[in-house]
Design an enzyme around this catalytic site. Structure first.
Site, PDB file in Angstrom:
ATOM      1  N   ARG A  52     -14.833  10.396  -9.793  1.00 37.35           N
ATOM      2  CA  ARG A  52     -13.627   9.754 -10.349  1.00 37.35           C
ATOM      3  C   ARG A  52     -12.591  10.804 -10.766  1.00 37.35           C
ATOM      4  NH1 ARG A  52     -13.129   8.433 -15.434  1.00 37.35           N
ATOM      5  NH2 ARG A  52     -15.324   7.919 -15.701  1.00 37.35           N
ATOM      6  N   TYR A 105       7.903  -5.802  -2.441  1.00 33.25           N
ATOM      7  CA  TYR A 105       6.604  -6.310  -2.021  1.00 33.25           C
ATOM      8  C   TYR A 105       6.126  -7.284  -3.111  1.00 33.25           C
ATOM      9  CZ  TYR A 105       1.778  -6.258  -0.423  1.00 33.25           C
ATOM     10  OH  TYR A 105       0.548  -6.615   0.046  1.00 33.25           O
ATOM     11  N   ASP A 177       8.985   3.354  -2.404  1.00 33.15           N
ATOM     12  CA  ASP A 177       7.848   2.904  -1.593  1.00 33.15           C
ATOM     13  C   ASP A 177       8.201   3.167  -0.138  1.00 33.15           C
ATOM     14  OD1 ASP A 177       6.044   1.407  -0.043  1.00 33.15           O
ATOM     15  OD2 ASP A 177       5.818  -0.143  -1.566  1.00 33.15           O
ATOM     16  N   LYS A 202      -1.497   0.761   5.762  1.00 31.44           N
ATOM     17  CA  LYS A 202      -0.617   0.405   6.880  1.00 31.44           C
ATOM     18  C   LYS A 202      -0.537   1.558   7.897  1.00 31.44           C
ATOM     19  CE  LYS A 202      -0.215  -3.035   4.028  1.00 31.44           C
ATOM     20  NZ  LYS A 202       0.863  -3.205   3.080  1.00 31.44           N
TER      21      LYS A 202
HETATM   22  C1  LIG Z   1       0.957  -3.597   1.691  1.00 28.98           C
HETATM   23  C2  LIG Z   1       2.041  -3.068   0.837  1.00 28.98           C
HETATM   24  C3  LIG Z   1       1.814  -2.727  -0.502  1.00 28.98           C
HETATM   25  C4  LIG Z   1       0.480  -2.941  -1.177  1.00 28.98           C
HETATM   26  O1  LIG Z   1      -0.515  -2.152  -0.641  1.00 28.98           O
HETATM   27  P1  LIG Z   1      -2.087  -2.526  -0.645  1.00 28.98           P
HETATM   28  O2  LIG Z   1      -2.690  -1.394   0.067  1.00 28.98           O
HETATM   29  O3  LIG Z   1      -2.219  -3.845   0.048  1.00 28.98           O
HETATM   30  O4  LIG Z   1      -2.491  -2.627  -2.082  1.00 28.98           O
HETATM   31  C5  LIG Z   1       2.863  -2.190  -1.223  1.00 28.98           C
HETATM   32  N1  LIG Z   1       4.079  -2.013  -0.669  1.00 28.98           N
HETATM   33  C6  LIG Z   1       4.341  -2.350   0.606  1.00 28.98           C
HETATM   34  C7  LIG Z   1       5.702  -2.135   1.156  1.00 28.98           C
HETATM   35  C8  LIG Z   1       3.337  -2.885   1.405  1.00 28.98           C
HETATM   36  O5  LIG Z   1       3.599  -3.221   2.679  1.00 28.98           O
END
Ligand SMILES: *Cc1c(COP(=O)(O)O)cnc(C)c1O
Length: 385
Positions: A52, A105, A177, A202
């Site tokens: 951790r 998001y 982001d 992603k």
């Molecule tokens: C999918 C996504 C998130 C969240 O991510 P997780 O891995 O599902 O927790 C945050 N921001 C954007 C733009 C996303 O596409």
């Protein structure tokens, strides 16, 4: 070293010389004696103690992502949301004001407007493209500005540098982001942004096999966040996921190149198709934010949103008739994914509110993969008719 070579490069294994780094699948690390344990806890010995608090496989991934985002450091979390919430909990405290974009998001929007408010953070949601629309909302208590570009699902853009400049003048932290483009196509830190967050689920992973998140920044931000947020909140990435993600990243450039090429061709054809009302894709000359794109993106990415004639029913019909494209949320996979926000991800938002945000009933979100583009087009065309 060229950027693409940095993507592919693996670090030499100091143990047995394995080409691919081993997975340190262990919860804890052995101290040779009390002094060594004491030195590690004191920070005078940089060895590992407990997963951790840090793990060699996870650390290697963090170093690679930091390099790709031109940052000094990176923290890996168990999901994109763990990275985003950890980052915001780390930089904000009760009494601070957070200015966030209105187009966020879904889970980020919910965390900011519900949870952060509960902890005494004042939240101001503003729709902005440049610093100009932001400036009137800045107060003496503004601690951070948070946004996504391109945003979800309409792909509208924010001028990163203009926001970074304004924030710097006012001593405000900025968080972007960068999930929709990945470090291969956009590097907010080079434009003056303080912190980048990613859902590594992603494009960075690219193969749909894990959930993960990353916070990337320079060490004056990362070091305290590692000690406080990552260690005490504990939503760390597992060594197994870190290893899978590391291997996924090694093809980032060729996956992004192919997906993006496919997306350009499909967006142009969709724009001319009689069943399509409107196409949102940063690579089209008709795209409203084309000028911002030229300034800060190395390419348009591979996300397309389009509106089908015939509204909700037509959107549902398209979803039910595709065969090659996979009907699923998420994005950035090597396979093409298609989803219908009005019936799925954004169904809980009232129709009127959805439409103000540009999420029309016929809007379809399309994450273009690396299949043969003619096969994707044949599938889409058949489903559209
Ligand atoms: C999918 C996504 C998130 C969240 O991510 P997780 O891995 O599902 O927790 C945050 N921001 C954007 C733009 C996303 O596409």
């Amino acid at each position: 070293m060229n950027y693409n070579s940095k993507i592919v490069k693996v670090k030499k294994d100091p143990g047995h010389g394995s080409h691919i780094p081993p997975i340190y699948m262990t919860s804890t690390f052995v101290f040779n004696n009390v002094q060594e344990g004491a030195d590690r806890f004191a920070g005078t010995d940089s060895g590992f103690m407990y997963t951790r608090l840090g793990n060699p496989t996870v650390r290697e991934l963090e170093e690679k992502v930091a390099e790709l985002e031109f940052a000094e450091g990176c923290l890996a979390f168990s999901s994109g949301m763990a990275a985003i919430t950890g980052c915001l909990m780390g930089i904000l405290q009760a009494g601070d004001q957070l200015i966030a974009h209105t187009a966020l998001y879904g889970a980020t929007h919910a965390f900011i407007t519900k949870t952060l408010k509960k902890f005494g953070v004042e939240v101001t949601l503003v729709p902005f493209k440049t610093a100009e629309e932001l400036e009137p909302h800045i107060t003496a208590r503004t601690k951070a500005i948070y946004f996504e570009t391109p945003s979800n699902p309409t792909l509208s853009l924010v001028d990163i540098k203009s926001v970074a400049d304004l924030a710097k003048q006012n001593g405000i932290l900025t968080v972007v982001d960068n999930t929709f483009l990945s470090p291969y196509l956009q590097n907010p830190l080079l434009l003056g942004i303080d912190i980048v967050v990613h859902s590594a689920t992603k494009y960075l992973s690219g193969h749909g096999y894990l959930i993960g998140g990353l916070v990337v920044a320079n060490n004056h931000i990362i070091d305290p966040m590692r000690k406080e947020v990552q260690k005490n909140m504990g939503a760390v990435m597992s060594p197994m996921d870190a290893w899978l993600l590391y291997q996924g990243i090694r093809t980032l450039h060729i996956r992004m190149d192919r997906s993006q090429e496919n997306a350009k061709i499909l967006a142009e054809r969709l724009e001319k198709h009689a069943a399509i009302k409107e196409v949102f894709f940063p690579g089209l000359s008709s795209f409203a934010d084309n000028e911002i794109m030229q300034k800060q993106m190395k390419g348009p990415g591979a996300m397309i949103s389009f509106v089908v004639n015939g509204g909700y029913e037509a959107g549902v019909r398209l979803m039910n008739n595709v065969k090659l494209c996979t009907l699923a949320v998420s994005l950035g996979d090597v396979g093409t994914l298609i989803q219908h926000p009005a019936s799925m991800t954004h169904a809980i938002i009232p129709k009127e509110e959805r439409e103000t945000a540009g999420i029309w009933d016929g809007l379809v979100r399309f994450s273009v993969g690396i299949e043969d583009v003619e096969d994707i087009w044949t599938d889409l065309e058949a489903a559209l008719s």
